[in-house]
Structures are given as structure tokens and as C-alpha cells.
Design a protein around this motif. Sequence first.
Motif: not given
Length: 640
Positions: A398-408
Motif C-alpha cells: 500500500r505504501f508504494e501504491q500510494t506513492m505511484t497512484d496518489e502522490m505522483m
Amino acid sequence: MATQFVETPGVGLATSPSDRLVDRIPPIPARDRPHGPLTAYRLRRFYIGMAALFLLGVAPVALGMSAQWKAFGLGLLVPGGGFLYTGGLVGAIGALLSLVAFAVIMFIWWARGVILGPPGVLVGTALLSAAWIEGREGIVAMEYAIPVAVLAVHGYLALRRRGRFAAQRARGTELNELLARTQPILREAPVEASPEMPEGQIREFRRMLDLALQPVEEWKGFATNDTWQDGALRYQICTMSWNLAFGQYTQLPAFHGYLNRAQENLIRKHIDRKTWNYWYWESLWGNFRIEKNPVTIDNIMLSGFLGVSLGLFETASGTSPFSAPGSLTFRWDEKTAFPYSHATMLDEVVKNYERYDFGWFPCEPRWIYSMCNLVGHTSLALHDARHGTDMVDRIGGRFEQTMTDEMMMADGRIKVCTSTPFGFEVPSLSGLFGETWGIRFLTPHAPEQAERLWQVLKQDFIKRKPDGSLEFKLLPLGWDTRKPANFSFEQWPELNPLTMVLWAALEMGDDEIVAATRQSIDAMYGAGMADMLTWTRRNTVRDMVTKGLPEAWRNGPLLDEATYPEVIVTRAVSDGAALSLVLRGGNKPVRTRLGFARLVPGRGYRVVQTGERLTADAQGRASLDFQPDDRSVLDLVPEC
């Protein structure tokens, strides 16, 4: 025959310096929508709330209610709207003051998490306008002009958002073509000691030691005029903790003594109530809960940052003084305390990551910062690496998914600060400072993302001039141009982002940008300033997480005792058998005792420069009286 000390580059954990950490820079993911699903959900909820507020505000006009109700409703549509409706000089002044008050409270909301502040000011100024108009009629034209203007502004902003997203997509496509032709710069490199400290770095080293070696309960030299933001005690402490640990890992791996004591003292200052007392108030007005424990709910700017201090110190020194239960105790008063160890405090960090659907958690109440969450992730990775725990695995993908999907964003840049309840970002915090800040904390677990973000930022913000200095672009009205609190040395606005560029470039091993940034810093702020800021080299954070101490540094001889400030140790490294030191005299020449540890019990050793001999006792310890000059080299080698 005595073994002459010979420094071996890359002792213990070396690979070829030409080895790439990333085969190719990954492209920026294609986006057909401006936001990830979690952010989009929050934004929809926010805009529905705004629409409901708009309908509530225009209802008194639509229903033909009294002037007081109309003023109140129009004041809900826009700060000062009710005063514009009342008219006259007082109305104009009231409208202006309402706008100013709302702008100020918006800043305070971001800075200190006072989430009820903006609606409180909005409702309060609307009530004041209703009270002022009592017994009079308002300006009829404003009944229509204000709602129309509000709709027009929101329409304009919506069009700007669409245009911005289209521009980001186009820029992302353009950058992907460039990234496909760009060679990654991250390389595997040997873990080896850097050269001795230059004069500028020594000055900063001594400044940090002076502050850190005073009794834990004393705070002389610390700035206390900023409780909440950049100059808060927690950041003063972390800046020194991290730099001392980086310096120990890169230049002083064979020195403990007062360097270890300084880092322990800083960690104890970090858990002193003076450092974390702010959280009681932020939790109260931001989370609506009375909470004296500073790490149990949110507050990654304390727990994650302290976790990195602990992990870096443990890695650089090879010691774990905060592993015992209760060794990290946050004491509120004589009756109330919150005992933790290094591991159990990081368990709280993990629980906080797990509490949120984002898989990231807030600094200020209800504000998520990408930089802080990358720091928190690194705190877990350091502990996992040293102790074999699974904290990073527990927070999952979930951490990496948020970095890619939500924060980038669609152009490959990242959001620095996002509202957890409403989903919108604070764009003024992005830019050179905010986005380069986290790069060195990406390299341990996501080197490919570090490569991509670094190259994107280089294209948009920084490049080397023909004269060798750095050309850089700063975004106005944000962190890039904000003068931070003066807690380390005299600072200027541009030094803030330039420092982050230097630290990121050092970690990435981008020698061209390192040289250009150092040249610009020294040219702008005086010779030696760049040295004061340089505590790492290529892959330092990554190596500390993934490699730790090489065998020779972990078990070889070390300088364990020296007196500060009589002796300033500017380099200390072991090859596993011998020890090499560079020492500087302190305030005045004086003969003092040096204590050595981790020698072979009963074995004889010789000081190459003087011929003096000493023998290790049964515990592998020995001592030597020594008077350092302005600069003294001391090589201690075992005898045959």
C-alpha cells in the motif's frame, strides 16, 4: 614484522563502482485522470460539501429573507461577502479584514493543523456582517454579484485544473522520451571512508558537538522561538543527529567516545517533553482528542524522524543503547510517562501506517507529507536491516501504491503536502526544496523512483552553467523562497533548496551537480559553507540501510576515548587489524589520553609516527598519552 596500516577501498562489502543500481529509468506512468482513486474520493466529498455550503449561502436571497440573513448567507459564500453586501466604508474595510483573517487562518491550519480555524473565521465574519447590517438594507446588486462571482471563480479554477492536468500529461510524454535516452546515474560503490574533514566541516562538527555534549537537561545554543515549523527543536535535533551519524559512517567509523555520547544525548533530548509538548495542542485542535502520548496517533514528524536518528546511530556505531524496554520514555510529568524501546516505538509507526487507507499518515493533524512518510519508511527499513524484523513488510504494498497512484503527478513530480480529509494538495510546498528533500530516502527501497524523480527535477529546476555553477529555478510563495528559522548557522532563503539539492546529488552520486551546487553555495554564502553541509557521499543512506558496517569496521580496532574539545577527531578508520586517525588540537595544545578498544587481547601495537608501543589488556583495551598538533596523523598497527 609490524603490519603497516593500508586503507583498503571498499572493505567488506564492495562491488564494482560501475555497476548500475537501475538498468533503465522507468517511464512516468500514463494517467487518464488527474488523481488516484483515494484522492478523487476525498475531492468529490469536498466539492459536494462546497456545493452544499453554496446552496446554504444563497438560500436567504432565494427565499427573500431579511438583510441580516442575506448578509450571513453571502458571508458563507466568500470571506467578507456579507460585508460587501452591507456596503459603505465599514463594509469595504470589513470585507478586506475578513479576507486577510481567512488567509492567515488558512496558513495556521496548514502549519499547525487547526482544522476548525477556517470554518470558524468564515462563520464568525459572516455573523459580524449580519450584526453590522441590523436595521438597514444591503446592496441589492451584491445579492446576485457575489454568488455569480463565486461560481465564476470556481469555474475558472476548474478550467485551470483541467489545463494543468493536460499540461502535466504533455510534459510527462515529453519527459518519457527524454528518460528513455537517459542513462541512470545510481551505481553500486564500495563502502569506504571519505577523506578527513576539511576546515568548514570541522567548524560545523564542533558546533554540533558543543550543543550535543552539554547535559541533556540543558539547552544552551538551541533556538526556542519556533515551536511548530522548520526551526522547532525536533528538527534542530534531527539535523544534528543525522549529520553526526552520517559523519561517523563515512569518516569516523573507528571512533566512538564523545561522538557516541553526543548522539545518545541528542536522542534523549528528542524524547524530552520540551521537544514534543507541541503535540498535545495539535492533537487537541486538529484531531479533537486529548493526547499526551506523542507517538501513538499520527505525528510522523516526531516518531519517523526519531526512528531514523535511532537507526542511523545504531548503524554507524554498531551499538544499540535504546533497545531495552523503557529506554525511550516520553515523560509528561511525574505520574504520566510512555515507555518504549527502539522497536516498540517503531511498532507505533507501523500501526499508524496501517490506520489509513492511504498507507501513509500525517505530520500536522490531517496533513500528509511525502517527505515525512519517506523518512518514516526508512526508519523501519533501518530496524529491519539491523534486527531481522519485518516492519516494512507489515505496511505492505500500500505504501508504494500510494506513492505511484496518489502522490505522483502526470509529469512525474510528486505532491509534497496533501489534506487527508479533503484530498487537495498545497502546491506552494512543491518545488525544488519540497521534492528533492525525500530523494535520499527513496534510494534504499526504490532506486528506480529516485532516478526518475531526480532526472525530472533536473529537467525542470536545475542545471550546470558553463562557468560550473548551478542554475536553479525557485517557485515563489512557498518553501523554495521561505527563510527558515536560524538554528544551525546564518541562513538565506536560497540556501534552503540548495542544501536539499546538494544532499540529493550526493546520495545519487551526481558529481556534476554536486560540484555545481557546492560552487554556488560557497560563492553566495562564503567559502567553507558547502563543507559545513556535506556529511554524506554516494549511496550513504542506501548503504546504511542495505549494507551497514563492513566487517573490518564492525570488529576492527577503534578509538574509544578522547577528550573534547582537546582532541577533535576528523578521521578514524580501521582495516580490521590496524587503526588510522587524523586528529586536530582543540582550543590549545595539551597532552591528553587516548583510549583504544577492540584490540586483540595481549597483543602488542605500535604507533607508526612515534614508535611508541602499547599492549592490549585482557579486554582488548589500551591507552596512550598524546598531544595533537594543529593536525596529527596517528597509525596504530599490530606488531608481529
